[in-house]
Design a protein around this motif. Structure first.
Motif, short mmCIF file in Angstrom:
data_model
loop_
_atom_site.label_atom_id
_atom_site.label_comp_id
_atom_site.label_asym_id
_atom_site.label_seq_id
_atom_site.Cartn_x
_atom_site.Cartn_y
_atom_site.Cartn_z
N MET A 70 -5.23 38.31 4.57
CA MET A 70 -5.19 37.20 5.52
C MET A 70 -6.10 37.47 6.72
N LEU A 111 -9.62 36.68 5.60
CA LEU A 111 -9.86 35.24 5.48
C LEU A 111 -9.93 34.54 6.83
N ARG A 154 0.42 29.89 1.47
CA ARG A 154 -0.35 28.64 1.60
C ARG A 154 -1.74 28.79 1.00
N TYR A 155 -2.35 29.95 1.18
CA TYR A 155 -3.71 30.16 0.68
C TYR A 155 -3.73 30.56 -0.80
N GLY A 194 -0.91 28.46 8.83
CA GLY A 194 -1.96 28.70 7.85
C GLY A 194 -2.53 27.40 7.31
N ASN A 195 -1.66 26.43 7.07
CA ASN A 195 -2.10 25.12 6.59
C ASN A 195 -3.01 24.44 7.62
N LEU A 239 -6.35 26.11 7.45
CA LEU A 239 -7.00 25.77 6.18
C LEU A 239 -7.64 24.39 6.25
N ARG A 275 -10.84 24.35 8.26
CA ARG A 275 -11.98 24.90 7.53
C ARG A 275 -12.64 23.85 6.66
#
Length: 231
Positions: free
Chosen positions: A83, A86, A166-167, A223-224, A227, A230
């Protein structure tokens, strides 16, 4: 893809694990200062509560349960490196600390509801008066909810695991009691359900189940958010 090779080169993860180990060691070496009680998080209605504890409780672990720090640091090592790679250090630390704070707030909210359920007031002095009139099970419930301090990186680490789910929702992990690997998102749903049942029926007194739940959910949605940015 090997999800764990990058963990050895993750600066934030290494520093977090090092700080936790140093603080844990200090609680034994400097036991006369009772560091664990200074850094642990008390209920805001408790006279021992200090605002800084919302942050510092994430770095202190139970001296009586060695597995407490072992499991937390192992999970941080297993999921944190990927994480951090990322997200980058800044966003990784946001997930970690924000999840830890939100997790503690959810647990404090649950503890407050337990206090109100038993004494029908948020007055700590009234709770002390009624304590002697409760049966043993009720005493354990009330004591663990309002007098026992919260400590550990569980909420923050759960946030990292939630973000990982989530990822990489289909990445398989082992979770007891299943003898076979399960997709991490499904595994966390099972864990959340088990933690919720344990909290409601007090199967594990002294364990901050709602902190685990709050950490996972917070990490997943933070995290969402990153994401979607991005994309």
């Amino acid at each position: 893809m090997n999800f764990y090779t990058s963990n050895f080169n993750s600066d934030a993860v290494k520093h977090l694990i090092s700080i936790n180990i140093l603080v844990y060691t200090a609680t034994f070496i400097f036991s006369q200062y009772q560091i664990e009680y200074l850094l642990s998080l008390y209920h805001p209605l408790d006279d021992r509560f200090e605002l800084y504890q919302i942050f510092t409780h994430m770095f202190v672990h139970s001296k009586r349960l060695f597995l407490h720090i072992i499991f937390n640091m192992l999970a941080l090592f297993m999921f944190g490196g990927q994480m951090e790679t990322l997200l980058g250090i800044k966003k990784f630390l946001i997930v970690y600390f924000l999840s830890g704070i939100l997790a503690s707030l959810l647990q404090l909210g649950f503890n407050t509801s337990i206090l109100y359920y038993f004494v029908h007031t948020l007055d700590f002095s009234q709770a002390k008066k009624i304590f002697d009139y409760l049966n043993q099970e009720q005493r354990i419930n009330l004591y663990s909810s309002i007098y026992s301090p919260m400590m550990g990186a569980s909420g923050a680490v759960s946030g990292i695991v939630g973000a990982f789910a989530r990822y990489f929702p289909e990445h398989k992990i082992f979770i007891l009691p299943f003898p076979f690997p399960i997709a991490v998102r499904k595994a966390l749903l099972i864990f959340i359900f088990g933690s919720f049942i344990s909290a409601i029926f007090n199967f594990s007194p002294g364990v901050a189940h709602f902190a685990h739940i709050g950490g996972i959910i917070s990490g997943y949605y933070i995290g969402n958010f990153f994401l979607k940015k991005r994309k």
